[in-house]
Write an enzyme that holds these catalytic residues in place. Structure first.
Site, PDB file in Angstrom:
ATOM      1  N   GLU A 429       0.824  -1.209   0.000  1.00  0.00           N
ATOM      2  CA  GLU A 429       0.000   0.000   0.000  1.00  0.00           C
ATOM      3  C   GLU A 429       0.860   1.261   0.000  1.00  0.00           C
ATOM      4  OE1 GLU A 429      -2.542  -3.268   0.715  1.00  0.00           O
ATOM      5  OE2 GLU A 429      -0.741  -2.696   1.835  1.00  0.00           O
ATOM      6  N   PHE A 452      -9.155  -2.503   0.945  1.00  0.00           N
ATOM      7  CA  PHE A 452     -10.056  -2.302   2.072  1.00  0.00           C
ATOM      8  C   PHE A 452      -9.502  -1.176   2.937  1.00  0.00           C
ATOM      9  CE2 PHE A 452     -10.766  -6.717   0.892  1.00  0.00           C
ATOM     10  CZ  PHE A 452     -12.156  -6.809   0.891  1.00  0.00           C
ATOM     11  N   PRO A 458      -0.532   0.769   6.204  1.00  0.00           N
ATOM     12  CA  PRO A 458       0.871   0.819   5.775  1.00  0.00           C
ATOM     13  C   PRO A 458       1.197   2.025   4.893  1.00  0.00           C
ATOM     14  CG  PRO A 458      -0.015  -1.390   5.493  1.00  0.00           C
ATOM     15  CD  PRO A 458      -1.175  -0.493   5.790  1.00  0.00           C
ATOM     16  N   HIS A 497     -11.554  -5.936   7.475  1.00  0.00           N
ATOM     17  CA  HIS A 497     -12.186  -5.530   6.220  1.00  0.00           C
ATOM     18  C   HIS A 497     -13.340  -4.552   6.410  1.00  0.00           C
ATOM     19  CE1 HIS A 497     -10.389  -9.536   5.542  1.00  0.00           C
ATOM     20  NE2 HIS A 497     -10.118  -9.076   4.334  1.00  0.00           N
TER      21      HIS A 497
END
Length: 691
Positions: A429, A452, A458, A497
């Site tokens: 990410e 998500f 991150p 999630h």
């Protein structure tokens, strides 16, 4: 993979190196360091100082090799010599260190955190204060170079490259490894220029990298050329730097060059280097590249008097820069709130608008086409249209290509527009968002997807840095990206999630945040984001992607909604209900049979304060409903504004209904207990009405 030692470097004729310019710039860098260390820091006119002594010669050589208009480099806090070689005004450099007006940031950022927009030559991308944050945006610039060159056929990008500077400490960072993966899997023209001085502040290289040599560790990395050598040897450093740059230009492929250099002063001015013994300090000073440069040039290429005259000229230039910098005022404090968002004053570099983009005419009046469609289809159709009319738009993320995204939003887009414009990424990410930043700085319209909401963690550093670019560079740069992010509950929940936590992004300066509740609003808000000039978090609630209530007719290819303008989904006089996202439908159901204003905010940054205030002043009661946690949720901000500006108009306390302060539970029965339901909303509303 090729691993080339110094001895195997390409021969660079002495005539190909402008030694006199290099000698002047290195001595100018030393003179600026000397001024700061002996005068400006003790006089408290410079508060943060990072000496470049030892790193300076090799950096100057690198800067002199960056000659293409679309070359870009991103460095770190010890990279001022490189900036001098690119042509930065020394008065801007010192003025920035002194936090005066003008310079890199108008006194908003520390002077070691530089930027240099250059529309007619190589630019220095806005660096950040975090170690390793420079790598992935540079990879994004490199990918943008190839996009302009190959996909858009722009000849002026044929030999352009992206260069990133880092130390031996930064090679342990997530950003380094993510960028290395991006550059090698995509075969990008990117030079990783690693200045290894043996220490990250006080931590030795061996703690960062096994054996303390990143070049040796990468000897088996596929599709990467690795070179290394002595950054203190003038002939070797010049030869290696020239070859590295030319190899990247010619091969259009990544290369890592590791040069060993001494850090002749502490990490910063305050660092006493007590962790180094006397023998090590003495050895480092014996490797001083300035002394070695003099030995290399005198008398072979210049006389001792010419060398001394160059030194005197450099000292004079530094002193002149100091006088000019000290004469600059501190910026007017009243200006410090400007340039958080685009305010009509165009940035110097970054985004499609700076490149002359003119958005087509839009309307906030829907022109419904066909039957009702779900939010998935609405978002996909909007992306499809904007991709078809604007070749600067690129869509990417994990699984967005052939699979079409885990929520099917991008289904078929890669087949229609090709893998250059709709593509999958590595699972990082930080790499997804950082790459988007670099692409936006280069003038593209990146639309990255975080699969998500929880997976954005991150990337939090890159998200923060992206939002502050316009402000901290005082409008010199901007990176408008559209970061799509599904989240929230769907049938069930879980801590990984189903998180919403939109308030975290509202608290990141510079980001606009959209939270559509239905297909029509999703179209309008997404189109505005894609044609805008600010970074946008576009939140796609999982429960509403295919919810029957959220389905609407497609509102037309010219439909766009302004940010900060709420929608009254129901009108009444007895109570105001403020909500957004998946809670809008539940609030509407709960308000059946009650005279209530139901306000769908649609965007949280900015949010429509005036509509909420005017409604509450009329109904005299307010309930705020959201899925996020109660403590420090965005509802607390709304309540605070109402308490401050509409307190005397209230006939009852401001009420909030939210999730408790827990992660989203997985079992549907537990989730139903935690998330505000229609029944609990109605019960809370009736309680407030009877107050």
């Amino acid at each position: 993979m090729a691993h080339l030692s110094m001895a195997k470097g390409l021969h660079v004729p002495e005539a190909d190196v402008d030694w006199k310019r290099i000698a002047y710039l290195v001595q100018l860098s030393r003179a600026l360091d000397e001024l700061e260390e002996t005068r400006l820091v003790p006089e408290k006119k410079v508060l943060y100082q990072f000496s470049a002594r030892g790193h300076d010669m090799a950096q100057v050589m690198l800067g002199c090799r960056l000659t293409e208009r679309h070359d870009a480099v991103c460095g770190y806090y010890r990279s001022r010599p490189l900036l001098l070689a690119l042509g930065i005004d020394p008065a801007d450099a010192l003025g920035s260190s002194m936090a005066r007006s003008g310079g890199y940031s108008d006194g908003r950022d520390i002077g070691a955190v530089f930027n240099f927009p250059n529309l007619d030559g190589p630019s220095a991308l806005p660096m950040c204060g975090g170690v390793g944050t420079q790598y992935t945006p540079t990879a994004g610039w490199a990918q943008a170079i190839e996009y302009f060159r190959r996909t858009l056929g722009r000849k002026e990008y044929e030999r352009a490259i992206a260069v990133v500077l880092g130390g031996d400490g930064s090679v342990a960072s997530n950003g380094f490894w993510s960028a290395l993966t991006i550059a090698t899997t995509q075969k990008l023209p990117m030079l990783f220029y690693i200045e290894d001085n043996g220490f990250a502040i006080s931590v030795p290289s061996t703690t960062q990298t096994p054996g303390g040599n990143i070049a040796s560790n990468l000897s088996g990395w596929k599709d990467l050329t690795v070179m290394e050598g002595d950054g203190c040897d003038p002939a070797a450093a010049a030869r290696l730097t020239a070859e590295a740059v030319e190899r990247v230009r010619d091969a259009r492929a990544p290369l890592l060059l590791r040069l060993t250099v001494p850090r002749l002063e502490g990490h910063s001015f305050q660092d006493t280097q007590a962790y180094k013994n006397e023998a090590l300090v003495r050895d480092e000073w014996e490797r001083d590249p300035l002394a070695k440069l003099r030995d290399h040039l005198v008398p072979a290429l210049m006389t001792a008097e010419e060398w001394n005259a160059t030194a005197r000229t450099a000292v004079t230039a530094a002193e002149q820069a100091r006088a000019e910098a000290e004469a600059r005022p501190v910026a007017d404090p009243r200006t410090v709130t400007r340039h958080v968002f685009f305010d009509g004053d165009m940035q110097t570099m970054g985004g499609q608008h700076q490149a002359g983009y003119k958005a087509p005419e839009v309307t906030d009046e829907a022109a419904p086409e066909g039957g009702r469609i779900n939010m998935v289809t609405a978002i996909r159709r909007t992306l499809d249209h904007e991709l078809s009319i604007n070749k600067r738009v690129v869509v990417f993320g994990e699984d967005v290509g052939p699979k079409g995204g885990v929520h099917a939003v991008t289904l078929g887009l890669q087949e229609r527009f090709g893998p250059e414009r709709v593509f999958d990424t590595s699972l990082s990410e930080e790499g997804i968002v950082g790459r988007a930043v670099g692409m936006a700085l280069a003038g593209l319209v990146p639309v990255p997807e975080i699969q998500f909401r929880k997976y954005a963690e991150p990337a939090s550093e890159q998200i923060n840095d992206c939002g502050t670019i316009r402000w901290r560079t005082n409008n010199r740069f901007a990176a408008p990206i559209v970061l799509r992010m599904p989240g929230g509950f769907f049938k069930c929940g879980d801590p990984w999630h189903s998180q919403t936590n939109e308030v975290a992004f509202v608290h990141q300066p510079g980001w606009k945040v959209a939270v559509p509740s239905n297909a029509e609003d999703a179209v309008g808000l997404l189109r505005t984001a894609l044609r805008g000039n600010d970074p946008v978090i576009f939140f796609e609630h999982r429960a509403m992607l295919d919810h029957p209530w959220a389905r609407r007719a497609y509102p037309g290819d010219g439909f766009a909604l302004p940010y900060g303008k709420a929608r009254f989904t129901r009108r009444g006089d007895a109570i105001t209900i403020v909500t957004w996202g998946a809670m809008v439908h539940r609030c509407e159901e709960a308000a059946e049979g009650t005279s209530a204003d139901v306000i769908d905010l649609r965007t949280l940054a900015p949010w429509d304060r005036e509509s909420v205030l005017s409604s509450v002043r009329r109904t005299r009661r307010c309930m705020i409903v959201h899925e996020d946690l109660g403590t420090a949720g965005f509802g607390a901000e709304i309540a605070a504004v109402l308490a401050e500006e509409a307190f005397i108009d209230l006939d009852a306390p401001i009420s909030r209904l939210t999730m408790p302060d827990i992660p989203s539970p997985h079992n549907p029965a537990l989730l139903e207990w935690a998330v505000p339901t229609t029944e609990r909303i109605r019960s809370k509303m009736e309680e407030l009405l009877s107050y």
